[in-house]
Design a protein around this motif. Structure first.
Motif: not given
Length: 77
Positions: A38-39, A31-32, A46-49
């Motif tokens: 995911y993070k 889970l960790i 976001l960097e790709c956007a």
């Protein structure tokens, strides 16, 4: 006082983890790792956007320059 409370919470959490066993700890580690993955994925998206917006801006500038050159060529004819 707050430090004691934090230390008490940490000890309680450690005791709960200790009682999980091998399967429970393996699942917790899974889970960790899933959360961290995911993070990281989200931050890369976001960097790709941001990169996409920069590229589109450069392409718009190039398109404007091409239009200007076409107009200059038409004027010379």
């Amino acid at each position: 006082m707050i430090e004691d409370l934090t230390m008490q919470n940490s000890l309680t959490f450690a005791k709960e983890i200790q009682s999980l066993g091998v399967a429970g700890i393996s699942f917790l580690m899974f889970l960790i790792m899933l959360f961290i993955s995911y993070k990281l994925f989200k931050s890369k998206m976001l960097e790709c956007a941001n990169d996409k917006e920069k590229i589109l801006e450069v392409l718009r500038k190039i398109d404007d320059d091409i239009e200007k050159i076409r107009d200059d060529i038409r004027d010379l004819k």
